[in-house]
Design a protein around this motif. Structure first.
Motif, PDB file in Angstrom:
ATOM      1  N   ASP A   1     -11.917  24.846 106.181  1.00  0.00           N
ATOM      2  CA  ASP A   1     -12.891  25.009 105.092  1.00  0.00           C
ATOM      3  C   ASP A   1     -14.323  25.276 105.574  1.00  0.00           C
ATOM      4  O   ASP A   1     -15.215  25.428 104.731  1.00  0.00           O
ATOM      5  CB  ASP A   1     -12.905  23.803 104.145  1.00  0.00           C
ATOM      6  CG  ASP A   1     -11.921  23.965 102.988  1.00  0.00           C
ATOM      7  OD1 ASP A   1     -10.978  24.764 103.116  1.00  0.00           O
ATOM      8  OD2 ASP A   1     -12.080  23.264 101.964  1.00  0.00           O
TER       9      ASP A   1
ATOM     10  N   ASP B   1      -5.153  21.862  92.202  1.00  0.00           N
ATOM     11  CA  ASP B   1      -5.983  21.796  90.996  1.00  0.00           C
ATOM     12  C   ASP B   1      -6.394  20.353  90.718  1.00  0.00           C
ATOM     13  O   ASP B   1      -6.185  19.821  89.629  1.00  0.00           O
ATOM     14  CB  ASP B   1      -5.241  22.397  89.798  1.00  0.00           C
ATOM     15  CG  ASP B   1      -6.181  22.604  88.594  1.00  0.00           C
ATOM     16  OD1 ASP B   1      -7.415  22.633  88.804  1.00  0.00           O
ATOM     17  OD2 ASP B   1      -5.675  22.732  87.470  1.00  0.00           O
TER      18      ASP B   1
ATOM     19  N   GLU C   1      -8.173  23.020  95.444  1.00  0.00           N
ATOM     20  CA  GLU C   1      -7.776  24.280  94.813  1.00  0.00           C
ATOM     21  C   GLU C   1      -6.259  24.448  94.820  1.00  0.00           C
ATOM     22  O   GLU C   1      -5.680  24.983  93.862  1.00  0.00           O
ATOM     23  CB  GLU C   1      -8.455  25.444  95.519  1.00  0.00           C
ATOM     24  CG  GLU C   1      -9.964  25.485  95.289  1.00  0.00           C
ATOM     25  CD  GLU C   1     -10.627  26.694  95.919  1.00  0.00           C
ATOM     26  OE1 GLU C   1      -9.907  27.615  96.360  1.00  0.00           O
ATOM     27  OE2 GLU C   1     -11.873  26.722  95.980  1.00  0.00           O
ATOM     28  N   THR C   2      -5.608  24.007  95.881  1.00  0.00           N
ATOM     29  CA  THR C   2      -4.152  24.135  95.953  1.00  0.00           C
ATOM     30  C   THR C   2      -3.469  23.306  94.878  1.00  0.00           C
ATOM     31  O   THR C   2      -2.500  23.745  94.244  1.00  0.00           O
ATOM     32  CB  THR C   2      -3.655  23.708  97.346  1.00  0.00           C
ATOM     33  OG1 THR C   2      -4.221  24.574  98.340  1.00  0.00           O
ATOM     34  CG2 THR C   2      -2.134  23.767  97.437  1.00  0.00           C
TER      35      THR C   2
ATOM     36  N   ASN D   1     -11.882  30.209 103.250  1.00  0.00           N
ATOM     37  CA  ASN D   1     -11.423  29.939 101.897  1.00  0.00           C
ATOM     38  C   ASN D   1     -10.093  29.188 101.933  1.00  0.00           C
ATOM     39  O   ASN D   1      -9.559  28.866 103.000  1.00  0.00           O
ATOM     40  CB  ASN D   1     -11.346  31.231 101.071  1.00  0.00           C
ATOM     41  CG  ASN D   1     -10.308  32.222 101.596  1.00  0.00           C
ATOM     42  OD1 ASN D   1      -9.292  31.845 102.168  1.00  0.00           O
ATOM     43  ND2 ASN D   1     -10.559  33.512 101.385  1.00  0.00           N
ATOM     44  N   THR D   2      -9.547  28.903 100.759  1.00  0.00           N
ATOM     45  CA  THR D   2      -8.318  28.109 100.674  1.00  0.00           C
ATOM     46  C   THR D   2      -7.163  28.761 101.414  1.00  0.00           C
ATOM     47  O   THR D   2      -6.400  28.086 102.112  1.00  0.00           O
ATOM     48  CB  THR D   2      -7.949  27.887  99.195  1.00  0.00           C
ATOM     49  OG1 THR D   2      -8.905  26.980  98.635  1.00  0.00           O
ATOM     50  CG2 THR D   2      -6.552  27.306  99.027  1.00  0.00           C
TER      51      THR D   2
ATOM     52  N   ASP E   1     -11.888  21.246  99.797  1.00  0.00           N
ATOM     53  CA  ASP E   1     -11.679  22.109  98.640  1.00  0.00           C
ATOM     54  C   ASP E   1     -10.351  22.854  98.691  1.00  0.00           C
ATOM     55  O   ASP E   1      -9.763  23.147  97.645  1.00  0.00           O
ATOM     56  CB  ASP E   1     -12.830  23.109  98.510  1.00  0.00           C
ATOM     57  CG  ASP E   1     -14.096  22.460  97.973  1.00  0.00           C
ATOM     58  OD1 ASP E   1     -14.005  21.352  97.417  1.00  0.00           O
ATOM     59  OD2 ASP E   1     -15.175  23.060  98.103  1.00  0.00           O
TER      60      ASP E   1
END
Length: 299
Positions: free
Chosen positions: A202, A242, A239-240, A206-207, A235
């Protein structure tokens, strides 16, 4: 290594870091995070006050942390610059008080040579540099003081904004960078047994980049130095799954388990007790340690 899991060939796997010794062929070190910053992404300044920072560090050690990482300047670009003197004022008093209270490993999370030097003088054993030893003078401080170093990948470094980071192959590029920075560290006089690497999940990634780094982490651990991963509540987990910042513990533990099975040997985490339990279980399953309370009378 017991069982069928592959294990990376680690340069000097048995290491003394400060007052503790680790065998990274069959042991995972748990590093607790203590941020003396008003803007850290997870604790949001809860450990900014000196007494709170010291209390958080000693609590983490009581929960099983082998190591405490103390920082005074966040990685995020969304913050005002601070002077070297202010960063020293944030970290040195915490380090001194934690050093007096425990034999756990202490690292300073900094990229500035003056801060690193002051931190080692206060009792730090390791310089954890998310800038990959790119700041002039910091590698020389590590070599002169005998401190160990964590060499981390990032594109911009702490406090520098990188918009839409892109990679042709994130794992290959991170591995190449880490090899180059390790060569720089060795040339500066840092001993091989003092070097640890971190792919920088990170950090200007990005994810999808961070998931790929985790999926192919064995390509990083194959470089040969003990690998630290800092996945905790980041993050890419949020994000993975939610999940908001405060609901990422299960995802963090799952990602850390995968990382250990792929060769990571140091985990930088917020939730110490839960991580310690999960990792001690992994070590037992892999045959690295025995059960803590076995019952022999099973008949």
């Amino acid at each position: 290594m017991s069982g069928d899991m592959p294990s990376p060939e680690i340069i000097a796997p048995v290491r003394r870091l400060g007052r503790r010794e680790f065998d990274f062929e069959r042991q995972v070190a748990i590093m607790a995070i203590v941020n003396r910053t008003p803007n850290s992404f997870h604790d949001q300044g809860r450990t900014f006050e000196l007494d709170q920072a010291v209390a958080a560090a000693t609590k983490a050690v009581s929960e099983g942390a082998d190591w405490v990482d103390i920082g005074g300047f966040a990685f995020s670009a969304a913050q005002a610059p601070i002077s070297v003197a202010e960063e020293i004022d944030r970290v040195a008093p915490v380090i001194a008080r934690v050093r007096a209270a425990t034999d756990a490993v202490i690292s300073v999370d900094t990229h500035r040579p003056e801060v690193a030097e002051a931190a080692v003088a206060a009792g730090a054993d390791v310089i954890n540099d998310t800038n990959g030893l790119r700041e002039p003078g910091i590698a020389e401080v590590a070599a002169a003081t005998g401190a160990a170093v964590v060499v981390t990948h990032s594109l911009g470094g702490p406090g520098r904004r990188v918009l839409r980071p892109s990679y042709a192959d994130v794992v290959t590029e991170v591995a190449d960078y880490l090899r180059e920075r390790v060569a720089y560290a060795l040339k500066a006089g840092i001993a091989p047994e003092k070097i640890i690497i971190d792919p920088g999940h990170d950090l200007n990634k990005n994810t999808f980049h961070s998931l790929e780094l985790t999926r192919r982490l064995e390509e990083i651990t194959a470089i040969g130095y003990p690998t630290l991963v800092a996945l905790s509540n980041k993050d890419f987990i949020g994000e993975t799954l939610d999940r908001p910042q405060g609901e990422r513990k299960e995802g963090t533990i799952a990602a850390n388990v995968v990382a250990v099975l792929k060769g990571a040997r140091i985990l930088r985490v917020h939730d110490v007790a839960a991580t310690v339990a999960s990792i001690r279980m992994i070590e037992a399953v892999l045959g690295w340690r025995g059960p803590l309370a076995p019952r022999h009378n099973l008949a």
